[in-house]
Structure formats: structure tokens, C-alpha cells
Design a protein around this motif. Structure first.
Motif, PDB file in Angstrom:
ATOM      1  N   LYS A   1       0.817  -1.210   0.000  1.00  0.00           N
ATOM      2  CA  LYS A   1       0.000   0.000   0.000  1.00  0.00           C
ATOM      3  C   LYS A   1       0.849   1.256   0.000  1.00  0.00           C
ATOM      4  O   LYS A   1       0.384   2.326   0.357  1.00  0.00           O
ATOM      5  CB  LYS A   1      -0.940  -0.003   1.200  1.00  0.00           C
TER       6      LYS A   1
ATOM      7  N   PHE B   1      -3.173   4.910   2.539  1.00  0.00           N
ATOM      8  CA  PHE B   1      -1.955   4.564   1.817  1.00  0.00           C
ATOM      9  C   PHE B   1      -0.765   5.173   2.543  1.00  0.00           C
ATOM     10  O   PHE B   1      -0.860   6.261   3.102  1.00  0.00           O
ATOM     11  CB  PHE B   1      -1.995   5.095   0.371  1.00  0.00           C
TER      12      PHE B   1
ATOM     13  N   SER C   1      -2.191  -1.302  -5.642  1.00  0.00           N
ATOM     14  CA  SER C   1      -1.892  -1.818  -4.299  1.00  0.00           C
ATOM     15  C   SER C   1      -2.430  -3.237  -4.153  1.00  0.00           C
ATOM     16  O   SER C   1      -1.876  -4.046  -3.436  1.00  0.00           O
ATOM     17  CB  SER C   1      -2.463  -0.909  -3.214  1.00  0.00           C
TER      18      SER C   1
END
Length: 123
Positions: free
Chosen positions: A3, A27, A119
Motif C-alpha cells: 500500500k 496509503f 496496491s
């Protein structure tokens, strides 16, 4: 890691905007102010996505992209530029694995969609 998004941009205000938006969506955001710093940060944090300005001092986004792909051929890199995606340097970069060329400005929805998409690959 999965992430982590690396934002490489010489406009500190834009870095702040991208960082705030991405962090609100959980994130981890790393930043760099030019291509040289971007390569160093890429090696350090192994991000799932690199969002890079095409035109920066010291080392531009295209030069940095080539070096990042030399380090990791599977790196996910997007270049944000004021030029058309049909410019020869953009077409050449796409041939060498650039995910996408995005014309400025990069919208919030597109930023989040890219971050989420890439991600998921590495989670």
C-alpha cells in the motif's frame, strides 16, 4: 508492502495534495522532489505504485522511469505531464512498460483508482 505509493513531483503543493488524499485512504505515501531522489526512495521503500511528474529538475520523470525499470522490471510507474500522451517520448515509455501517461491535472478519482488498483497486486 503493497500500500505504499511514491509521489515524485517538484511542486511541493501538489505533493501535499496527493499525500493528503492518499493518506486519507490509508496509503503510505513516500515523496521525492526530483527523479534522482525518486530512484533513491524507490529502492528504499519498494512502492506498489510510482506517480511521477514528467518534467523535473536534476533528473526528469522519463530518465528516472528508465532507471527504475532497470532496477525492477515489474515496477508500476505512471507519468503525469502537461504534454499529450501521443508525444514520442510518452509512446516510447509505454513501449518500455510505463503503465500510463496522464495529462495534468491528475484528478482525485483517477489518483485513488490507480493507487487502489496497483496496491491490490502486491497485497
Amino acid at each position: 508492502m503493497g500500500k505504499t505509493v511514491l509521489v515524485v513531483e517538484d511542486d511541493v503543493d501538489l505533493i501535499g495534495i496527493y499525500k493528503e488524499i492518499l493518506e486519507l485512504h490509508e496509503f503510505d505515501v513516500q515523496t521525492a522532489l526530483n527523479g534522482k531522489e525518486g530512484i533513491e526512495k524507490f529502492i528504499e521503500c519498494n512502492p506498489s505504485l510510482v506517480i511521477m511528474d514528467g518534467d523535473m529538475p536534476i533528473l526528469d520523470g522519463y530518465q528516472a522511469f528508465k532507471q527504475i525499470k532497470g532496477i525492477d522490471k515489474d515496477a508500476n510507474v505512471v507519468i503525469v505531464t502537461g504534454f499529450s500522451e501521443f508525444e514520442p517520448k510518452n509512446i516510447e515509455a509505454i513501449k518500455h512498460g510505463l503503465i500510463k501517461v496522464i495529462s495534468k491535472p491528475l484528478g482525485v478519482d483517477e489518483l485513488l483508482a490507480l493507487a487502489k488498483k496497483y496496491s491490490e497486486i502486491n497485497v
